[in-house]
Design an enzyme around this catalytic site. Structure first.
Site, PDB file in Angstrom:
ATOM      1  N   ASP A 210       0.868  -1.184   0.000  1.00 27.47           N
ATOM      2  CA  ASP A 210       0.000   0.000   0.000  1.00 27.47           C
ATOM      3  C   ASP A 210       0.902   1.231   0.000  1.00 27.47           C
ATOM      4  O   ASP A 210       1.899   1.257   0.734  1.00 27.47           O
ATOM      5  CB  ASP A 210      -0.904  -0.032   1.252  1.00 27.47           C
ATOM      6  CG  ASP A 210      -2.112   0.877   1.122  1.00 27.47           C
ATOM      7  OD1 ASP A 210      -1.921   2.087   0.847  1.00 27.47           O
ATOM      8  OD2 ASP A 210      -3.243   0.387   1.296  1.00 27.47           O
TER       9      ASP A 210
ATOM     10  N   SER B  71     -16.724  -3.303  -9.130  1.00 30.52           N
ATOM     11  CA  SER B  71     -17.719  -2.403  -8.532  1.00 30.52           C
ATOM     12  C   SER B  71     -19.039  -2.503  -9.272  1.00 30.52           C
ATOM     13  O   SER B  71     -19.078  -2.674 -10.498  1.00 30.52           O
ATOM     14  CB  SER B  71     -17.165  -0.979  -8.636  1.00 30.52           C
ATOM     15  OG  SER B  71     -18.171  -0.031  -8.411  1.00 30.52           O
TER      16      SER B  71
ATOM     17  N   TYR C 235     -13.928   6.287 -13.324  1.00 30.66           N
ATOM     18  CA  TYR C 235     -13.721   5.268 -12.289  1.00 30.66           C
ATOM     19  C   TYR C 235     -14.354   3.942 -12.711  1.00 30.66           C
ATOM     20  O   TYR C 235     -13.706   2.887 -12.703  1.00 30.66           O
ATOM     21  CB  TYR C 235     -14.304   5.730 -10.943  1.00 30.66           C
ATOM     22  CG  TYR C 235     -14.384   4.603  -9.945  1.00 30.66           C
ATOM     23  CD1 TYR C 235     -13.239   4.106  -9.331  1.00 30.66           C
ATOM     24  CD2 TYR C 235     -15.609   3.991  -9.649  1.00 30.66           C
ATOM     25  CE1 TYR C 235     -13.308   3.038  -8.439  1.00 30.66           C
ATOM     26  CE2 TYR C 235     -15.691   2.928  -8.762  1.00 30.66           C
ATOM     27  CZ  TYR C 235     -14.535   2.456  -8.168  1.00 30.66           C
ATOM     28  OH  TYR C 235     -14.610   1.388  -7.300  1.00 30.66           O
TER      29      TYR C 235
ATOM     30  N   LYS D  11     -12.682   0.167 -13.878  1.00 31.08           N
ATOM     31  CA  LYS D  11     -12.961  -1.162 -13.310  1.00 31.08           C
ATOM     32  C   LYS D  11     -13.372  -2.147 -14.410  1.00 31.08           C
ATOM     33  O   LYS D  11     -12.973  -3.313 -14.407  1.00 31.08           O
ATOM     34  CB  LYS D  11     -14.061  -1.056 -12.247  1.00 31.08           C
ATOM     35  CG  LYS D  11     -13.607  -0.342 -10.983  1.00 31.08           C
ATOM     36  CD  LYS D  11     -12.596  -1.180 -10.209  1.00 31.08           C
ATOM     37  CE  LYS D  11     -12.027  -0.447  -9.022  1.00 31.08           C
ATOM     38  NZ  LYS D  11     -11.015  -1.216  -8.291  1.00 31.08           N
TER      39      LYS D  11
ATOM     40  N   ASN E 149     -22.695  -1.451  -2.230  1.00 30.17           N
ATOM     41  CA  ASN E 149     -22.295  -0.301  -1.393  1.00 30.17           C
ATOM     42  C   ASN E 149     -21.782  -0.774  -0.031  1.00 30.17           C
ATOM     43  O   ASN E 149     -22.553  -0.862   0.930  1.00 30.17           O
ATOM     44  CB  ASN E 149     -23.481   0.661  -1.209  1.00 30.17           C
ATOM     45  CG  ASN E 149     -23.810   1.421  -2.482  1.00 30.17           C
ATOM     46  OD1 ASN E 149     -24.031   0.823  -3.524  1.00 30.17           O
ATOM     47  ND2 ASN E 149     -23.839   2.739  -2.408  1.00 30.17           N
TER      48      ASN E 149
HETATM   49  P1  NAD Z   1      -9.637   2.752   0.132  1.00 27.80           P
HETATM   50  O1  NAD Z   1      -9.264   4.007  -0.565  1.00 27.80           O
HETATM   51  O2  NAD Z   1      -9.974   2.829   1.574  1.00 27.80           O
HETATM   52  O3  NAD Z   1      -8.489   1.663  -0.049  1.00 27.80           O
HETATM   53  C1  NAD Z   1      -7.664   1.620  -1.193  1.00 27.80           C
HETATM   54  C2  NAD Z   1      -6.221   1.484  -0.708  1.00 27.80           C
HETATM   55  O4  NAD Z   1      -5.359   1.449  -1.848  1.00 27.80           O
HETATM   56  C3  NAD Z   1      -5.762   2.637   0.164  1.00 27.80           C
HETATM   57  O5  NAD Z   1      -5.162   2.125   1.340  1.00 27.80           O
HETATM   58  C4  NAD Z   1      -4.744   3.377  -0.702  1.00 27.80           C
HETATM   59  O6  NAD Z   1      -3.721   3.996   0.075  1.00 27.80           O
HETATM   60  C5  NAD Z   1      -4.219   2.259  -1.587  1.00 27.80           C
HETATM   61  N1  NAD Z   1      -3.683   2.690  -2.882  1.00 27.80           N
HETATM   62  C6  NAD Z   1      -4.262   3.543  -3.771  1.00 27.80           C
HETATM   63  N2  NAD Z   1      -3.455   3.681  -4.840  1.00 27.80           N
HETATM   64  C7  NAD Z   1      -2.374   2.890  -4.629  1.00 27.80           C
HETATM   65  C8  NAD Z   1      -1.192   2.612  -5.365  1.00 27.80           C
HETATM   66  N3  NAD Z   1      -0.959   3.167  -6.564  1.00 27.80           N
HETATM   67  N4  NAD Z   1      -0.300   1.746  -4.843  1.00 27.80           N
HETATM   68  C9  NAD Z   1      -0.503   1.180  -3.632  1.00 27.80           C
HETATM   69  N5  NAD Z   1      -1.605   1.413  -2.886  1.00 27.80           N
HETATM   70  C10 NAD Z   1      -2.514   2.258  -3.378  1.00 27.80           C
HETATM   71  O7  NAD Z   1     -10.839   2.105  -0.691  1.00 27.80           O
HETATM   72  P2  NAD Z   1     -11.826   0.907  -0.319  1.00 27.80           P
HETATM   73  O8  NAD Z   1     -13.173   1.470  -0.098  1.00 27.80           O
HETATM   74  O9  NAD Z   1     -11.202   0.052   0.700  1.00 27.80           O
HETATM   75  O10 NAD Z   1     -11.869   0.160  -1.726  1.00 27.80           O
HETATM   76  C11 NAD Z   1     -11.055  -0.962  -2.003  1.00 27.80           C
HETATM   77  C12 NAD Z   1     -11.315  -1.418  -3.413  1.00 27.80           C
HETATM   78  O11 NAD Z   1     -12.703  -1.733  -3.552  1.00 27.80           O
HETATM   79  C13 NAD Z   1     -11.010  -0.388  -4.496  1.00 27.80           C
HETATM   80  O12 NAD Z   1     -10.468  -1.065  -5.606  1.00 27.80           O
HETATM   81  C14 NAD Z   1     -12.366   0.180  -4.824  1.00 27.80           C
HETATM   82  O13 NAD Z   1     -12.400   0.675  -6.138  1.00 27.80           O
HETATM   83  C15 NAD Z   1     -13.240  -1.041  -4.675  1.00 27.80           C
HETATM   84  N6  NAD Z   1     -14.663  -0.736  -4.382  1.00 27.80           N
HETATM   85  C16 NAD Z   1     -14.955   0.035  -3.297  1.00 27.80           C
HETATM   86  C17 NAD Z   1     -16.299   0.327  -3.031  1.00 27.80           C
HETATM   87  C18 NAD Z   1     -16.682   1.206  -1.866  1.00 27.80           C
HETATM   88  O14 NAD Z   1     -17.810   1.722  -1.869  1.00 27.80           O
HETATM   89  N7  NAD Z   1     -15.829   1.397  -0.859  1.00 27.80           N
HETATM   90  C19 NAD Z   1     -17.309  -0.193  -3.852  1.00 27.80           C
HETATM   91  C20 NAD Z   1     -16.961  -0.989  -4.931  1.00 27.80           C
HETATM   92  C21 NAD Z   1     -15.609  -1.258  -5.187  1.00 27.80           C
HETATM   93  C1  WQD Z   2     -25.900   6.434  -1.978  1.00 25.47           C
HETATM   94  C2  WQD Z   2     -27.252   7.127  -2.105  1.00 25.47           C
HETATM   95  C3  WQD Z   2     -27.147   9.207  -3.287  1.00 25.47           C
HETATM   96  C4  WQD Z   2     -24.695  11.285  -0.322  1.00 25.47           C
HETATM   97  C5  WQD Z   2     -20.803   4.893  -4.806  1.00 25.47           C
HETATM   98  C6  WQD Z   2     -20.004   4.768  -6.077  1.00 25.47           C
HETATM   99  C7  WQD Z   2     -19.981   3.336  -6.521  1.00 25.47           C
HETATM  100  C8  WQD Z   2     -19.508   2.423  -5.407  1.00 25.47           C
HETATM  101  C9  WQD Z   2     -20.311   2.618  -4.187  1.00 25.47           C
HETATM  102  C10 WQD Z   2     -17.106   2.200  -5.591  1.00 25.47           C
HETATM  103  C11 WQD Z   2     -27.501   7.722  -3.484  1.00 25.47           C
HETATM  104  C12 WQD Z   2     -27.552   9.442  -1.849  1.00 25.47           C
HETATM  105  C13 WQD Z   2     -25.431  10.341  -1.014  1.00 25.47           C
HETATM  106  C14 WQD Z   2     -25.367  12.413   0.225  1.00 25.47           C
HETATM  107  C15 WQD Z   2     -27.437  11.568  -0.629  1.00 25.47           C
HETATM  108  N1  WQD Z   2     -18.137   2.701  -5.045  1.00 25.47           N
HETATM  109  N2  WQD Z   2     -26.774  10.487  -1.145  1.00 25.47           N
HETATM  110  N3  WQD Z   2     -26.711  12.504   0.044  1.00 25.47           N
HETATM  111  O1  WQD Z   2     -23.328   6.719  -5.410  1.00 25.47           O
HETATM  112  O2  WQD Z   2     -24.550   4.575  -4.771  1.00 25.47           O
HETATM  113  O3  WQD Z   2     -22.135   4.527  -5.056  1.00 25.47           O
HETATM  114  O4  WQD Z   2     -20.279   4.019  -3.812  1.00 25.47           O
HETATM  115  O5  WQD Z   2     -17.049   1.366  -6.449  1.00 25.47           O
HETATM  116  O6  WQD Z   2     -19.117   3.280  -7.591  1.00 25.47           O
HETATM  117  O7  WQD Z   2     -20.613   5.575  -7.058  1.00 25.47           O
HETATM  118  O8  WQD Z   2     -23.060   5.704  -3.089  1.00 25.47           O
HETATM  119  O9  WQD Z   2     -23.072   6.554  -0.787  1.00 25.47           O
HETATM  120  O10 WQD Z   2     -22.551   8.157  -2.670  1.00 25.47           O
HETATM  121  O11 WQD Z   2     -24.876   7.316  -2.423  1.00 25.47           O
HETATM  122  O12 WQD Z   2     -28.659  11.718  -0.750  1.00 25.47           O
HETATM  123  O13 WQD Z   2     -24.759  13.317   0.837  1.00 25.47           O
HETATM  124  O14 WQD Z   2     -27.257   8.233  -1.190  1.00 25.47           O
HETATM  125  O15 WQD Z   2     -27.860  10.065  -4.148  1.00 25.47           O
HETATM  126  O16 WQD Z   2     -28.877   7.587  -3.743  1.00 25.47           O
HETATM  127  P1  WQD Z   2     -23.351   5.447  -4.661  1.00 25.47           P
HETATM  128  P2  WQD Z   2     -23.308   6.985  -2.196  1.00 25.47           P
END
Ligand code: NAD
Ligand code: WQD
Length: 340
Positions: free
Chosen positions: A33, A127, A151, A155, A181
């Site tokens: 990381d 995602s 983004y 993916k 989510n």
């Molecule tokens: P996060 O930002 O908390 O964790 C990502 C980690 O990757 C961080 O610790 C960051 O420091 C590290 N990182 C970023 N770029 C890097 C690089 N170039 N080299 C090494 N480390 C690096 O995010 P998260 O919420 O834990 O998400 C983890 C994964 O899940 C991501 O791939 C994200 O796209 C995917 N994802 C997250 C969500 C969500 O809502 N949290 C939803 C769908 C998919």
């Molecule tokens: C949830 C709901 C908003 C904030 C995102 C990424 C998606 C994935 C998951 C990584 C929606 C509403 C939100 C606020 C609101 N991440 N909202 N007021 O947009 O579903 O998904 O996270 O892969 O790629 O797009 O999540 O938590 O932003 O929103 O009313 O201040 O809450 O409109 O309906 P989202 P979110």
């Protein structure tokens, strides 16, 4: 010999919870990381919670092929979970090159080092955003994708790169997990989601409103074709997601090529449902006002998790009340959490 897993992005939100789950199930964990969106403190806490083993942290940028190769040379890595990525949708529109560079370039760098070191097992963080502006409810893995921002495109590109590479390298076995989510926190209150600045996502924003750190929630639209007019999402507890990764590793053993699974509960909750659940969990009021729709938002995104539950018997154990309770516990328990 215990299985040694390289967890890229392991200090982040989902990664740190997954480290706890892996350590508790006897895996050895090495984290790569760059700490660009996390702190080493999360891994110290993961070790403290697990009480067995400590993740070894290698502070590297995964795009640095030489540094990554050295990590593989120093440790006998059996399998990789690849979380490291940039994840903010809005930021990706402003910084597309940085997003493609980190998310796609990071994945190709990892694949080439895995090939060099003959490591074949990979779990990839995809995602639900790949489905884009869809009206289908619920979504299965075979539904069409249509990413609507850099983004989500990054993916989807990674999924295609992984599929192409699996066709070329029969030793490569990939599970791509499309999370819906992920929210909540470890029930200890020691690990959770703590975004820098004003949160863009709903749950951390609501938590800060309940704590009095932000004045009120803006609800982005109440005129969607949903039961109460606000957006409906499939919120899934981060501990269920972490367990999903451990099961993925177990099931990679017998896999060939690449498979893709949704990780969601199959249950949709509206913004107002989440606000009510958070008020009940916290005993605090969450004042809100209705504002206009957020550009790019869709009415409803809910997973059909049938495929993953059939394949690995993965079902979520924690409901929205537990997600809110644990997010609130993390919000209130630890004043020093800002270092995480
Ligand atoms: P996060 O930002 O908390 O964790 C990502 C980690 O990757 C961080 O610790 C960051 O420091 C590290 N990182 C970023 N770029 C890097 C690089 N170039 N080299 C090494 N480390 C690096 O995010 P998260 O919420 O834990 O998400 C983890 C994964 O899940 C991501 O791939 C994200 O796209 C995917 N994802 C997250 C969500 C969500 O809502 N949290 C939803 C769908 C998919
Ligand atoms: C949830 C709901 C908003 C904030 C995102 C990424 C998606 C994935 C998951 C990584 C929606 C509403 C939100 C606020 C609101 N991440 N909202 N007021 O947009 O579903 O998904 O996270 O892969 O790629 O797009 O999540 O938590 O932003 O929103 O009313 O201040 O809450 O409109 O309906 P989202 P979110």
């Amino acid at each position: 010999m215990p299985t040694k897993v390289l967890v890229t992005g392991g200090a982040g939100f989902i990664g740190s919870h997954t480290c706890v789950e892996l350590l508790q199930h006897g895996y050895e964990v090495v984290v790569a990381d760059d700490l660009s969106n996390s702190s080493p403190r999360a891994l110290e806490r993961a070790a403290g919670i697990a009480r067995v083993g400590t993740p070894e942290l290698c502070v590297i940028d995964i795009r640095d092929g030489a540094a990554l190769s050295q990590v593989f040379a120093d440790h006998r890595i059996d399998a990789v979970i690849h979380f490291a990525a940039k994840k903010a949708v809005g930021e990706s529109v402003r910084l597309p090159i940085e997003y493609y560079d980190t998310n796609v370039g990071g994945t190709t760098a990892l694949l080439s080092v895995m090939r060099e070191h003959e490591v074949g097992r990979l779990v990839f963080s995809s995602s639900c955003s790949v489905y884009g502006s869809t009206t289908k409810v619920p979504l299965t893995e075979s539904d069409p994708v249509s990413p609507t921002n850099p983004y989500a495109s990054s993916k989807w590109m990674c999924e295609q790169i992984l599929a192409d590479t699996c066709r070329r390298l029969p030793s490569l076995q990939v599970l791509s997990l499309r999370y819906f989510n992920p929210v909540g926190a470890h029930p200890s209150g020691l690990l959770g989601e703590n975004p820098h600045g004003v949160p863009g996502n709903l749950m951390p924003y609501v938590a800060r409103v309940a704590a009095g750190q932000l004045e009120r929630l803006s609800i982005f639209g109440d005129d969607y074709p949903t039961p109460d007019g606000t957006g409906v999402r499939d919120y899934v507890h981060v501990m269920d997601v972490a367990e999903g990764h451990r099961l993925a590793l177990e099931h990679l053993q017998g896999e060939r090529g690449m498979r893709t699974f949704n990780l969601g509960t199959g249950v949709g909750s509206s913004v107002l449902d989440l606000v009510a659940a958070f008020e009940a969990a916290s005993g605090r009021r969450v004042p809100y006002r209705i504002t206009g729709r957020r550009p790019g938002d869709v009415a409803t995104l809910v997973a059909d998790p049938t495929a993953v539950s059939r394949a690995w018997n993965w079902t979520t154990k924690r409901d929205l009340a537990a997600m809110c309770r644990d997010a609130w516990h993390f919000q209130t328990r630890d004043p020093a959490r800002h270092a995480c």
